[in-house]
Design a protein around this motif. Structure first.
Motif, PDB file in Angstrom:
ATOM      1  N   GLU A 180       0.823  -1.214   0.000  1.00  0.00           N
ATOM      2  CA  GLU A 180       0.000   0.000   0.000  1.00  0.00           C
ATOM      3  C   GLU A 180       0.857   1.263   0.000  1.00  0.00           C
ATOM      4  O   GLU A 180       0.529   2.255  -0.652  1.00  0.00           O
ATOM      5  CB  GLU A 180      -0.937  -0.015   1.205  1.00  0.00           C
ATOM      6  CG  GLU A 180      -2.037  -1.059   1.086  1.00  0.00           C
ATOM      7  CD  GLU A 180      -2.703  -1.345   2.418  1.00  0.00           C
ATOM      8  OE1 GLU A 180      -3.738  -0.705   2.700  1.00  0.00           O
ATOM      9  OE2 GLU A 180      -2.183  -2.180   3.180  1.00  0.00           O
ATOM     10  N   TRP A 181       1.983   1.230   0.729  1.00  0.00           N
ATOM     11  CA  TRP A 181       2.897   2.372   0.714  1.00  0.00           C
ATOM     12  C   TRP A 181       3.538   2.521  -0.675  1.00  0.00           C
ATOM     13  O   TRP A 181       3.726   3.642  -1.161  1.00  0.00           O
ATOM     14  CB  TRP A 181       3.973   2.231   1.786  1.00  0.00           C
ATOM     15  CG  TRP A 181       3.477   2.384   3.190  1.00  0.00           C
ATOM     16  CD1 TRP A 181       3.443   1.424   4.167  1.00  0.00           C
ATOM     17  CD2 TRP A 181       2.940   3.580   3.785  1.00  0.00           C
ATOM     18  NE1 TRP A 181       2.911   1.945   5.329  1.00  0.00           N
ATOM     19  CE2 TRP A 181       2.597   3.273   5.118  1.00  0.00           C
ATOM     20  CE3 TRP A 181       2.705   4.874   3.312  1.00  0.00           C
ATOM     21  CZ2 TRP A 181       2.044   4.206   5.991  1.00  0.00           C
ATOM     22  CZ3 TRP A 181       2.148   5.817   4.174  1.00  0.00           C
ATOM     23  CH2 TRP A 181       1.826   5.478   5.495  1.00  0.00           C
ATOM     24  N   LYS A 182       3.833   1.410  -1.287  1.00  0.00           N
ATOM     25  CA  LYS A 182       4.395   1.445  -2.641  1.00  0.00           C
ATOM     26  C   LYS A 182       3.394   2.066  -3.619  1.00  0.00           C
ATOM     27  O   LYS A 182       3.758   2.901  -4.454  1.00  0.00           O
ATOM     28  CB  LYS A 182       4.772   0.028  -3.091  1.00  0.00           C
ATOM     29  CG  LYS A 182       5.337  -0.053  -4.517  1.00  0.00           C
ATOM     30  CD  LYS A 182       5.732  -1.488  -4.852  1.00  0.00           C
ATOM     31  CE  LYS A 182       6.117  -1.617  -6.322  1.00  0.00           C
ATOM     32  NZ  LYS A 182       7.281  -0.772  -6.677  1.00  0.00           N
ATOM     33  N   THR A 183       2.128   1.672  -3.495  1.00  0.00           N
ATOM     34  CA  THR A 183       1.078   2.236  -4.347  1.00  0.00           C
ATOM     35  C   THR A 183       0.947   3.739  -4.115  1.00  0.00           C
ATOM     36  O   THR A 183       0.770   4.514  -5.064  1.00  0.00           O
ATOM     37  CB  THR A 183      -0.263   1.544  -4.080  1.00  0.00           C
ATOM     38  OG1 THR A 183      -0.131   0.138  -4.371  1.00  0.00           O
ATOM     39  CG2 THR A 183      -1.374   2.133  -4.933  1.00  0.00           C
ATOM     40  N   ALA A 184       1.042   4.160  -2.846  1.00  0.00           N
ATOM     41  CA  ALA A 184       0.974   5.586  -2.525  1.00  0.00           C
ATOM     42  C   ALA A 184       2.109   6.340  -3.204  1.00  0.00           C
ATOM     43  O   ALA A 184       1.909   7.418  -3.776  1.00  0.00           O
ATOM     44  CB  ALA A 184       1.035   5.790  -1.016  1.00  0.00           C
ATOM     45  N   SER A 185       3.300   5.762  -3.171  1.00  0.00           N
ATOM     46  CA  SER A 185       4.455   6.390  -3.829  1.00  0.00           C
ATOM     47  C   SER A 185       4.223   6.508  -5.329  1.00  0.00           C
ATOM     48  O   SER A 185       4.566   7.523  -5.943  1.00  0.00           O
ATOM     49  CB  SER A 185       5.722   5.581  -3.555  1.00  0.00           C
ATOM     50  OG  SER A 185       6.805   6.087  -4.292  1.00  0.00           O
ATOM     51  N   GLU A 186       3.642   5.492  -5.915  1.00  0.00           N
ATOM     52  CA  GLU A 186       3.367   5.509  -7.358  1.00  0.00           C
ATOM     53  C   GLU A 186       2.354   6.592  -7.724  1.00  0.00           C
ATOM     54  O   GLU A 186       2.326   7.056  -8.870  1.00  0.00           O
ATOM     55  CB  GLU A 186       2.870   4.130  -7.802  1.00  0.00           C
ATOM     56  CG  GLU A 186       3.965   3.065  -7.758  1.00  0.00           C
ATOM     57  CD  GLU A 186       3.440   1.658  -7.935  1.00  0.00           C
ATOM     58  OE1 GLU A 186       2.193   1.477  -7.921  1.00  0.00           O
ATOM     59  OE2 GLU A 186       4.262   0.732  -8.078  1.00  0.00           O
ATOM     60  N   LYS A 187       1.533   7.009  -6.752  1.00  0.00           N
ATOM     61  CA  LYS A 187       0.566   8.089  -6.956  1.00  0.00           C
ATOM     62  C   LYS A 187       1.211   9.461  -6.762  1.00  0.00           C
ATOM     63  O   LYS A 187       0.544  10.487  -6.896  1.00  0.00           O
ATOM     64  CB  LYS A 187      -0.610   7.942  -5.992  1.00  0.00           C
ATOM     65  CG  LYS A 187      -1.533   6.766  -6.281  1.00  0.00           C
ATOM     66  CD  LYS A 187      -2.427   7.058  -7.465  1.00  0.00           C
ATOM     67  CE  LYS A 187      -3.483   5.963  -7.649  1.00  0.00           C
ATOM     68  NZ  LYS A 187      -4.372   6.250  -8.802  1.00  0.00           N
ATOM     69  N   GLY A 188       2.496   9.477  -6.403  1.00  0.00           N
ATOM     70  CA  GLY A 188       3.203  10.745  -6.249  1.00  0.00           C
ATOM     71  C   GLY A 188       3.446  11.188  -4.823  1.00  0.00           C
ATOM     72  O   GLY A 188       4.071  12.227  -4.590  1.00  0.00           O
ATOM     73  N   HIS A 189       2.966  10.416  -3.854  1.00  0.00           N
ATOM     74  CA  HIS A 189       3.194  10.766  -2.455  1.00  0.00           C
ATOM     75  C   HIS A 189       4.648  10.454  -2.073  1.00  0.00           C
ATOM     76  O   HIS A 189       5.222   9.455  -2.530  1.00  0.00           O
ATOM     77  CB  HIS A 189       2.241   9.995  -1.542  1.00  0.00           C
ATOM     78  CG  HIS A 189       0.796  10.234  -1.867  1.00  0.00           C
ATOM     79  ND1 HIS A 189       0.157  11.427  -1.602  1.00  0.00           N
ATOM     80  CD2 HIS A 189      -0.130   9.434  -2.476  1.00  0.00           C
ATOM     81  CE1 HIS A 189      -1.100  11.354  -2.010  1.00  0.00           C
ATOM     82  NE2 HIS A 189      -1.305  10.158  -2.552  1.00  0.00           N
ATOM     83  N   GLU A 190       5.222  11.317  -1.231  1.00  0.00           N
ATOM     84  CA  GLU A 190       6.597  11.096  -0.782  1.00  0.00           C
ATOM     85  C   GLU A 190       6.610  10.254   0.484  1.00  0.00           C
ATOM     86  O   GLU A 190       5.862  10.513   1.426  1.00  0.00           O
ATOM     87  CB  GLU A 190       7.288  12.433  -0.489  1.00  0.00           C
ATOM     88  CG  GLU A 190       8.714  12.266   0.033  1.00  0.00           C
ATOM     89  CD  GLU A 190       9.345  13.542   0.546  1.00  0.00           C
ATOM     90  OE1 GLU A 190      10.492  13.483   1.015  1.00  0.00           O
ATOM     91  OE2 GLU A 190       8.691  14.616   0.477  1.00  0.00           O
ATOM     92  N   LEU A 191       7.466   9.239   0.503  1.00  0.00           N
ATOM     93  CA  LEU A 191       7.708   8.459   1.712  1.00  0.00           C
ATOM     94  C   LEU A 191       8.959   9.036   2.362  1.00  0.00           C
ATOM     95  O   LEU A 191      10.084   8.788   1.921  1.00  0.00           O
ATOM     96  CB  LEU A 191       7.890   6.975   1.386  1.00  0.00           C
ATOM     97  CG  LEU A 191       6.773   6.311   0.567  1.00  0.00           C
ATOM     98  CD1 LEU A 191       7.017   4.812   0.437  1.00  0.00           C
ATOM     99  CD2 LEU A 191       5.389   6.592   1.168  1.00  0.00           C
ATOM    100  N   GLY A 192       8.759   9.843   3.389  1.00  0.00           N
ATOM    101  CA  GLY A 192       9.866  10.516   4.050  1.00  0.00           C
ATOM    102  C   GLY A 192      10.434   9.684   5.185  1.00  0.00           C
ATOM    103  O   GLY A 192       9.811   8.753   5.689  1.00  0.00           O
ATOM    104  N   ASN A 193      11.635  10.056   5.608  1.00  0.00           N
ATOM    105  CA  ASN A 193      12.361   9.322   6.650  1.00  0.00           C
ATOM    106  C   ASN A 193      12.114   9.964   8.013  1.00  0.00           C
ATOM    107  O   ASN A 193      12.472  11.113   8.254  1.00  0.00           O
ATOM    108  CB  ASN A 193      13.858   9.343   6.312  1.00  0.00           C
ATOM    109  CG  ASN A 193      14.675   8.427   7.202  1.00  0.00           C
ATOM    110  OD1 ASN A 193      14.424   8.299   8.399  1.00  0.00           O
ATOM    111  ND2 ASN A 193      15.678   7.789   6.612  1.00  0.00           N
ATOM    112  N   HIS A 194      11.506   9.181   8.919  1.00  0.00           N
ATOM    113  CA  HIS A 194      11.268   9.619  10.301  1.00  0.00           C
ATOM    114  C   HIS A 194      12.031   8.707  11.261  1.00  0.00           C
ATOM    115  O   HIS A 194      11.576   8.468  12.368  1.00  0.00           O
ATOM    116  CB  HIS A 194       9.769   9.608  10.595  1.00  0.00           C
ATOM    117  CG  HIS A 194       9.325  10.592  11.639  1.00  0.00           C
ATOM    118  ND1 HIS A 194       9.954  11.793  11.869  1.00  0.00           N
ATOM    119  CD2 HIS A 194       8.281  10.550  12.524  1.00  0.00           C
ATOM    120  CE1 HIS A 194       9.339  12.445  12.840  1.00  0.00           C
ATOM    121  NE2 HIS A 194       8.327  11.709  13.257  1.00  0.00           N
TER     122      HIS A 194
END
Length: 278
Positions: free
Chosen positions: A90-104
């Motif tokens: 699901e996170w991968k799909t979100a990234s493919e939609k243009g959302h950034e997965l940032g480092n926390h």
């Protein structure tokens, strides 16, 4: 009977030159004003929507809401959490939609020596960390995120807004790993004055849409940008914004799309980098 002679007849050449100069200055001033008022990727203001701590509600509610308006957000993930490792697809799909997965970070360490930090465990007490350990864990988190989205460019967010281990700014050892780092201090800055190692943000907790819209309008007046820092949106975290208020904010941004650039932290950081080098 008094005859009135037009001033241009008395000084024909001088008047024409004066008129041309006046018109030229007017055009230049209008052009300058337009350039100054639209200095965020061609728009008046930039808005970044960031969401911390990798909550289920981000996947279940926030991302679908953003997608419905064709907006992209930045989600700062604590890389070791089950909500990350168990929902990778699901996170991968979100990234493919243009959302950034940032480092926390890998484990969200905070300085337990500070007042009001009773929630910090021995294992996640930043004051007990070495800089080397912090750097190693953050780079491990980066690798986990890259395994999910395949990307090398991303931004960092300081857990609890803590910048130091002892007297050391630990991000100084990570500047080449990131486009920038989001802090927790509010403020409206011009692009050339932004510290990309500690980008300003506004922490939202119990805030209404009207209050958040007022913050955007302040940013616009200052010819600046605003980074919203959310945790819970409709629950799942003590720091929370009502889901309906969040939806109203998105609707406002959609209606102001002509004037407001809604972007991710990584794209804002790259834009600021470009402005600072020109």
């Amino acid at each position: 009977m008094t005859t009135i002679i037009p001033i241009q007849d008395l000084f024909p050449m001088k008047f024409k030159n004066f008129l041309m100069l006046t018109l030229l200055l007017l055009v230049n001033n209008i052009s300058f004003a337009q350039k100054e008022s639209k200095n965020w990727n061609g728009k008046k203001c930039a808005v970044v929507l960031t969401y911390d701590d990798a909550l289920n509600i981000h996947l279940d509610k926030v991302i679908p809401a953003l997608n419905s308006f064709s907006f992209q957000g930045t989600f700062y993930l604590i890389a070791s959490l089950p909500v990350v490792t168990n929902r990778i697809k699901e996170w991968k799909t979100a990234s493919e939609k243009g959302h950034e997965l940032g480092n926390h970070t890998l484990n969200h360490p905070c300085d337990g020596s500070l007042p009001g930090r009773g929630f910090v465990t021995k294992e996640t007490d930043l004051s007990k960390y070495t800089v080397a350990r912090s750097v190693k864990e953050i780079r491990t988190a980066n690798q986990i995120l890259k395994d999910i989205d395949g990307k090398s460019e991303r931004t960092f967010a300081y857990p609890c807004g803590d910048l130091k281990i002892g007297d050391t700014l630990y991000y100084d050892y990570l500047k080449k790993d990131f486009v920038g780092a989001r802090g927790v201090q509010s403020g409206f800055l011009r692009a050339k004055t932004v510290d990309l190692a500690n980008v300003n943000s506004f922490v939202e907790d119990g805030t209404t849409a009207a209050q958040m819209i007022a913050q955007i309008e302040e940013a616009e007046k200052a010819e600046s940008f605003i980074v919203f820092l959310f945790h819970g949106v409709g629950g799942e975290h003590p720091m929370n914004v009502d889901l309906e208020e969040h939806q109203k904010l998105l609707l406002y941004l959609k209606n102001r799309e002509k004037d407001i650039w809604v972007t991710t932290m990584v794209d804002l950081g790259k834009y600021i980098q470009k402005q600072q080098t020109n």
